[in-house]
Design an enzyme around this catalytic site. Structure first.
Site, mmCIF file in Angstrom:
data_model
loop_
_atom_site.group_PDB
_atom_site.id
_atom_site.type_symbol
_atom_site.label_atom_id
_atom_site.label_comp_id
_atom_site.label_asym_id
_atom_site.label_seq_id
_atom_site.Cartn_x
_atom_site.Cartn_y
_atom_site.Cartn_z
ATOM 1 C CB SER A 138 5.060 2.950 -4.038
ATOM 2 O OG SER A 138 4.784 4.340 -3.994
ATOM 3 C CE1 TYR A 151 3.787 2.877 -9.369
ATOM 4 C CE2 TYR A 151 3.190 4.271 -7.504
ATOM 5 C CZ TYR A 151 4.134 3.529 -8.200
ATOM 6 O OH TYR A 151 5.410 3.427 -7.714
#
Length: 234
Positions: A138, A151
């Site tokens: 990401s 995350y």
């Protein structure tokens, strides 16, 4: 016959990646955990279009289930040409509000699962003329993000793993690359308003991606013959 396994393949980026590889004449193994209905519907649509798609239900955060999945692949297909580690979960919370169980769930699903899928896939990838692993990280795997500390940790770990395995597996003719998309218009971002998305894109000088665009980048990385690429989509 070329074989690809995509984790988290029933929805979002995973589903589009399944479609891309299937339409490129790969036999695709679609791994899913909870999304059985979506997985079966996608399989049905692709098979009706002449593609070869198989389903395998496994929680990739569970090492035993990962081992069983790759044993099944070895038993029926003998090799693996491409592994796409796409399965992942998000968590948006302030530091002080994250519980241990939430922390463990995110780290296990995103980072631990990617590691052990690579480990268990390696003997099968060695049976390919040119094996390829593509990990899905990401933008938060290369930048920090407020309220997304866990995350972000998990996605940074995937980038580090990619760089390490690219060196380690190069003598085995296995490439290892990683894609780091910004905002992708999937269920994971459904809580964001259009204004949120526009402001994010302006701040980071990126665009909002469709899942199919990311799937195309994943496919291209798997075919490139290069290794160690951390592809930062803009």
């Amino acid at each position: 016959m070329k074989i690809a396994l995509i984790t988290g393949g029933a929805r979002g980026i995973g589903a589009e990646t399944v479609k891309k590889f299937a339409k490129e004449q790969y036999t695709v193994i679609l791994n899913y955990r909870n999304s059985r209905v979506q997985a079966e519907q996608l399989q049905r649509e692709l098979v009706q279009g002449g593609c070869d798609v198989h389903l395998y239900c496994a929680d990739v955060s569970d090492v035993k289930q990962v081992s069983e999945m790759f044993a099944w692949v070895g038993r029926y297909f003998k090799k693996l040409d491409v592994l796409v580690n796409n399965a992942g979960v998000a968590l948006t919370k302030q530091l002080q509000d994250v519980t241990e169980s939430e922390f463990t769930h995110v780290i296990n699903t995103n980072a631990k699962a990617t590691f052990f899928c690579c480990q268990q896939a390696m003997p099968l990838l060695k049976n390919s003329e040119r094996g390829a692993i593509v990990n899905v990280s990401s933008i938060w795997g290369v930048e920090g993000a407020s309220c997304e500390s866990v995350y972000s940790m998990s996605k940074f770990a995937i980038v580090g793993l990619t760089k390490s395995l690219a060196e380690e597996l190069q003598p085995l003719n296995i490439t290892v690359n990683c894609v780091c998309p910004p905002i992708v218009l999937t269920d994971m971002c459904k809580h964001l308003t259009k204004q949120d998305i526009d402001e994010f894109c302006a701040e980071h000088n990126v665009k909002a991606y469709s899942p199919s665009e990311v799937a195309s980048d994943i496919y291209s990385l798997s075919q490139s013959g290069n290794t160690g690429i951390i592809f930062k989509e803009k």
